[in-house]
Design an enzyme around this catalytic site. Sequence first.
Site, PDB file in Angstrom:
ATOM      1  N   GLU A   1       0.846  -1.199   0.000  1.00  0.00           N
ATOM      2  CA  GLU A   1       0.000   0.000   0.000  1.00  0.00           C
ATOM      3  C   GLU A   1       0.883   1.251   0.000  1.00  0.00           C
ATOM      4  OE1 GLU A   1      -2.738   0.032   3.294  1.00  0.00           O
ATOM      5  OE2 GLU A   1      -3.693   1.895   2.659  1.00  0.00           O
TER       6      GLU A   1
ATOM      7  N   ASN B   1     -12.418  -1.474  -0.954  1.00  0.00           N
ATOM      8  CA  ASN B   1     -11.616  -2.032   0.145  1.00  0.00           C
ATOM      9  C   ASN B   1     -12.291  -1.676   1.461  1.00  0.00           C
ATOM     10  OD1 ASN B   1      -8.999  -2.903   1.597  1.00  0.00           O
ATOM     11  ND2 ASN B   1      -9.254  -0.786   2.300  1.00  0.00           N
ATOM     12  N   GLU B   2     -12.488  -2.661   2.296  1.00  0.00           N
ATOM     13  CA  GLU B   2     -13.065  -2.429   3.633  1.00  0.00           C
ATOM     14  C   GLU B   2     -14.223  -1.429   3.560  1.00  0.00           C
ATOM     15  OE1 GLU B   2      -9.983  -1.768   6.593  1.00  0.00           O
ATOM     16  OE2 GLU B   2      -9.257  -3.817   6.346  1.00  0.00           O
TER      17      GLU B   2
ATOM     18  N   TYR C   1      -6.646  -9.183  10.916  1.00  0.00           N
ATOM     19  CA  TYR C   1      -5.394  -8.922  11.627  1.00  0.00           C
ATOM     20  C   TYR C   1      -5.538  -9.548  13.000  1.00  0.00           C
ATOM     21  CZ  TYR C   1      -4.120  -5.637   7.957  1.00  0.00           C
ATOM     22  OH  TYR C   1      -3.777  -5.066   6.756  1.00  0.00           O
TER      23      TYR C   1
ATOM     24  N   GLU D   1      -5.956  -9.278   3.202  1.00  0.00           N
ATOM     25  CA  GLU D   1      -5.102  -8.632   4.214  1.00  0.00           C
ATOM     26  C   GLU D   1      -5.102  -9.520   5.448  1.00  0.00           C
ATOM     27  OE1 GLU D   1      -5.663  -4.452   5.125  1.00  0.00           O
ATOM     28  OE2 GLU D   1      -6.282  -4.047   3.053  1.00  0.00           O
TER      29      GLU D   1
ATOM     30  N   GLN E   1       2.032  -6.140   5.474  1.00  0.00           N
ATOM     31  CA  GLN E   1       2.335  -5.717   4.127  1.00  0.00           C
ATOM     32  C   GLN E   1       3.786  -6.041   3.804  1.00  0.00           C
ATOM     33  OE1 GLN E   1       1.028  -1.888   2.928  1.00  0.00           O
ATOM     34  NE2 GLN E   1      -0.744  -1.863   4.300  1.00  0.00           N
TER      35      GLN E   1
END
Length: 496
Positions: A25, A175-176, A244, A295, A346
Amino acid sequence: MKKLYLVKPLPVGVINPLIYGHFSEHIGGVFYDGIWVGEDSSVPNIHGFRKSLVEAFKAVRPSVLRWPGGCFAETYDWRDGIGPRHSRPTRINWWYQNDGRMEPNKIGTHEFVEFCRLVGAEPYIAANITSTTPLDIRDWIDYCNSPKGSTAYAKLREANGSPEPLNVKYWGVGNECWGGGGNMEPEIYAHEYRKYAMIMRNSAPGLELFACGPNANGWHWTERFLRVFDTSSHIMNGYSVHYYCGASGGCLDFTNDQFYHLLSKASFMNHIVNQTWNLVCGFNCQNQCPLVVDEWGCWHPGGSGPTKGYNLFEQQSTMRDALVTALTLNIFNNNCEKVKMANTAQLVNNLHCLFLANKENFIVTPTYHVYDMYKEHQGATAIKTAFDQEEIIYKNPDNQREEKLAKLSVSASVKDGALLLTVANLSLTDAEDLELESVGMTLGSDADITILHNDDVHAHNTFDAPDAVTPIQTTAKADVIHVPPASVVTARIRIG
Ligand code: AHR
């Protein structure tokens, strides 16, 4: 000694190489001083890309790389990143309020795709559906994929140095969108998805479009989204999930209970994959919704990396993070009929990264080594394993309650006449000897063994000690595989 059955006649499925994907990113030090040093830099580079990183990354055979975000994607206008680099506009980066850094747009679509080609990864673009229109995304696809000379955008691409199509196949539709990507209700997103996806699909042949799914096990999002999504229109090729596992203690400083607790939170990925998949099956959307975990990783408190917090979200990576990596990849291998793609977040100078880089300094992390040790799983057939699982009892540091954690994480696959067995031993104290019992195949007598281990689970690589955590390779008899405490061990054995 524990028997480990490896059952070849019970294939789980083929491990999609896309499971071994990554994420980059425009945030902190991922691109600027991470991947990109610029053509005029004294740091050795290939067309501006850090040479050491290109070479090391290519060596683990990355299958796919996601870009430009993340949240950054949701205010990104692709037109800012084309044309001569010196005349591209500087914009406010999505993360500006966090680190005060602007986006110079030195990296744009051409550079991203060039980097992907250099390392052998397929490009995967997350499209901005929050602040650009379907027409803007159509134009981006046109710019990337239309045949040479066919459209005004194909000609513009040629004028910008790429006559041939960039052939970007994988596109994320937002995204999200439950958070940074528009803060939408799932029903609203479902309508937005249908609108964008219909136009995107018609802009180039052969695209694969991924919808934004839940944060972790947010099943409400999936249920409400799938109620509105129209399965008969068949314009979805994957369903994104983000997870996460967070933090437990500091990145470098954690107690034994915090060590176990983080691994326990990482193990929760298995539940997320299966719960999301059950819902997908309940809506009969298996074909449209293979899971794209685009992710995932640990998210430690900032400041443990070389720039001590200057690079947003930059964190170190210890032996504990290597164990998180190994057990997560084992979960994906063991669920490869459900998981189509996964991208660790990432790549460099950020969360759960493979690399740390600063000016002329460059190192690989323990997480990198796990990717290297696991790379032969790509495209292999995952098979079932069976063994008596033991549980580790530890105290949850948040509430002091006793909790249990499975001691061993295992996956196995066969490819090209060889078995690859990958094991993470999560116990801090107890080694394990695994007596291999193959079913439906005959294993050769010798194994190529790779061991990632350090007596101290806080161990990590630094610019001064780049090999503090590095794998050891050896050969051993294939009948019993020794797995030290808190280690990742792989065994590659010929099949007779
Ligand atoms: O990886 C950092 C951020 O985490 C990404 O931008 C966002 O998608 C997620 O919340």
